[in-house]
Scaffold this motif. Structure first.
Motif, PDB file in Angstrom:
ATOM      1  N   ASN A   1      -2.393   3.021  -3.810  1.00 33.17           N
ATOM      2  CA  ASN A   1      -1.090   3.081  -4.561  1.00 33.17           C
ATOM      3  C   ASN A   1      -1.052   3.784  -6.061  1.00 33.17           C
ATOM      4  O   ASN A   1      -2.540   4.078  -6.410  1.00 33.17           O
ATOM      5  CB  ASN A   1      -0.602   1.392  -4.910  1.00 33.17           C
ATOM      6  CG  ASN A   1      -0.431   0.819  -3.767  1.00 33.17           C
ATOM      7  OD1 ASN A   1       0.664   0.928  -3.311  1.00 33.17           O
ATOM      8  ND2 ASN A   1      -1.249  -0.124  -3.428  1.00 33.17           N
TER       9      ASN A   1
ATOM     10  N   ASN B   1      -6.685   3.080  -5.530  1.00 35.14           N
ATOM     11  CA  ASN B   1      -5.527   3.236  -6.251  1.00 35.14           C
ATOM     12  C   ASN B   1      -5.818   4.041  -7.429  1.00 35.14           C
ATOM     13  O   ASN B   1      -7.110   4.230  -8.065  1.00 35.14           O
ATOM     14  CB  ASN B   1      -5.144   1.723  -6.653  1.00 35.14           C
ATOM     15  CG  ASN B   1      -4.742   0.690  -5.608  1.00 35.14           C
ATOM     16  OD1 ASN B   1      -3.825   0.703  -4.907  1.00 35.14           O
ATOM     17  ND2 ASN B   1      -5.890  -0.113  -5.326  1.00 35.14           N
TER      18      ASN B   1
ATOM     19  N   PHE C   1      -3.153  -6.239  -7.992  1.00 37.35           N
ATOM     20  CA  PHE C   1      -4.207  -5.779  -7.325  1.00 37.35           C
ATOM     21  C   PHE C   1      -5.280  -6.935  -7.166  1.00 37.35           C
ATOM     22  O   PHE C   1      -6.427  -6.311  -6.794  1.00 37.35           O
ATOM     23  CB  PHE C   1      -4.719  -4.243  -7.775  1.00 37.35           C
ATOM     24  CG  PHE C   1      -3.737  -3.415  -7.833  1.00 37.35           C
ATOM     25  CD1 PHE C   1      -3.423  -2.783  -6.685  1.00 37.35           C
ATOM     26  CD2 PHE C   1      -3.145  -2.986  -8.793  1.00 37.35           C
ATOM     27  CE1 PHE C   1      -2.635  -1.683  -6.520  1.00 37.35           C
ATOM     28  CE2 PHE C   1      -1.970  -2.083  -9.186  1.00 37.35           C
ATOM     29  CZ  PHE C   1      -1.523  -1.357  -7.806  1.00 37.35           C
TER      30      PHE C   1
ATOM     31  N   HIS D   1      -4.006  -1.264  -1.777  1.00 40.71           N
ATOM     32  CA  HIS D   1      -4.574  -0.139  -1.645  1.00 40.71           C
ATOM     33  C   HIS D   1      -3.680   1.391  -1.662  1.00 40.71           C
ATOM     34  O   HIS D   1      -2.492   1.408  -1.151  1.00 40.71           O
ATOM     35  CB  HIS D   1      -5.438  -0.069  -0.785  1.00 40.71           C
ATOM     36  CG  HIS D   1      -4.926   0.054   0.880  1.00 40.71           C
ATOM     37  ND1 HIS D   1      -4.549   1.185   1.644  1.00 40.71           N
ATOM     38  CD2 HIS D   1      -4.626  -1.043   1.818  1.00 40.71           C
ATOM     39  CE1 HIS D   1      -3.959   0.633   2.735  1.00 40.71           C
ATOM     40  NE2 HIS D   1      -4.003  -0.572   2.777  1.00 40.71           N
TER      41      HIS D   1
ATOM     42  N   SER E   1       0.892  -0.955  -0.025  1.00 41.25           N
ATOM     43  CA  SER E   1      -0.102  -0.019   0.018  1.00 41.25           C
ATOM     44  C   SER E   1       0.989   1.221  -0.093  1.00 41.25           C
ATOM     45  O   SER E   1       2.176   1.240   0.506  1.00 41.25           O
ATOM     46  CB  SER E   1      -0.931  -0.131   1.255  1.00 41.25           C
ATOM     47  OG  SER E   1      -0.163   0.021   2.434  1.00 41.25           O
TER      48      SER E   1
END
Length: 206
Positions: A154, A186, A164, A152, A121
Motif C-alpha cells: 500500500n 508499504n 498495518f 501489504h 493490499s
C-alpha cells in the motif's frame, strides 16, 4: 455516503455452510464515505464452515473514508471452520482512511479452526489511522488459530497511526495459535506511530 455498497449481512442459523457477500467493486465516489464497501457481517450460528466477504476492491474515492473497506466481521458460534474476509484491495482514496481496510474481526466460539482476514493490499490513501490491520479475535477456539497479517503493498501519502499491525488474539484456544505479521512492502510518506507490529497474544490454552 453512509452504509452503502456493503455485502449483505447474515443474522440467523445456518444448518450447513454460510458465506456472506463482499463489498462493492469498481465504483467511483466523489465525497466522503462511512460504513460502506465492507464485507457482509455474520451474526448467529453456523453448523458448517463459515466465511465472510472481503472489503470492496478497485474503487476510486475522492474524499475521506471511515469504517469502510473492511472484511466482514463475525460475532457468532460456529461448529465448522471459520474464515473472515480480507480488507479491500486496489482502491485509490484521495483522502484519509480511518478504521478502514482491516481484516474481518471475530468474536465468538469456534469449534473448528479460525482464520481472520489480512489487512487490505495495493491501496493508495492520504493517511491511515487504525487501518490495514489483520483481523482481531476475541473468544474461544477449540481448533487452531491464525490471525491475519497487516496489509501489504500500500501507499500512504501522510501519517500512519495504529495501522498495518498483525491481528491480535485475546481468548482461549485448544489448538495452536499464530498471530499475524506486521505489514510488508508499504510506502509511507509521513510519521509512523504504533504501526507495523506483529499481533500480540493474550490467551489461555485449555
Amino acid at each position: 455516503m453512509t452504509g452503502s455498497y456493503n455485502g449483505a449481512p447474515f443474522n440467523g442459523i445456518a444448518q450447513t455452510s454460510a458465506t456472506t457477500g463482499r463489498g462493492g467493486d469498481d465504483n467511483k465516489v466523489r465525497g466522503n464515505i462511512r460504513d460502506s464497501y465492507n464485507g457482509g457481517e455474520f451474526r448467529g450460528t453456523s453448523y458448517g464452515n463459515t466465511r465472510t466477504g472481503r472489503g470492496g476492491s478497485a474503487n476510486t474515492i475522492t474524499g475521506d473514508v471511515t469504517g469502510s473497506f473492511n472484511g466482514g466481521a463475525a460475532n457468532a458460534v460456529t461448529y465448522g471452520n471459520t474464515t473472515t474476509g480480507d480488507g479491500g484491495s486496489a482502491n485509490y482514496v484521495d483522502g484519509k482512511a480511518t478504521n478502514a481496510f482491516n481484516g474481518g474481526a471475530y468474536d465468538g466460539i469456534t469449534h473448528g479452526d479460525l482464520r481472520t482476514g489480512n489487512g487490505g493490499s495495493g491501496n493508495e490513501v492520504d493517511g491511515a489511522n487504525n487501518s490495514f490491520n489483520g483481523g482481531k479475535y476475541a473468544g474461544i477456539v477449540y481448533g487452531d488459530v491464525k490471525s491475519g497479517d497487516g496489509g501489504h503493498d500500500n501507499v500512504v501519502n501522510g501519517n500512519t497511526k495504529d495501522s498495518f499491525n498483525g491481528g491480535a488474539f485475546d481468548g482461549y484456544v485448544g489448538g495452536d495459535v499464530e498471530t499475524g505479521s506486521g505489514g510488508s512492502n508499504n510506502d509511507v510518506s509521513g510519521n509512523v506511530d504504533n504501526s507495523f507490529n506483529g499481533g500480540g497474544i493474550d490467551a489461555t490454552e485449555f
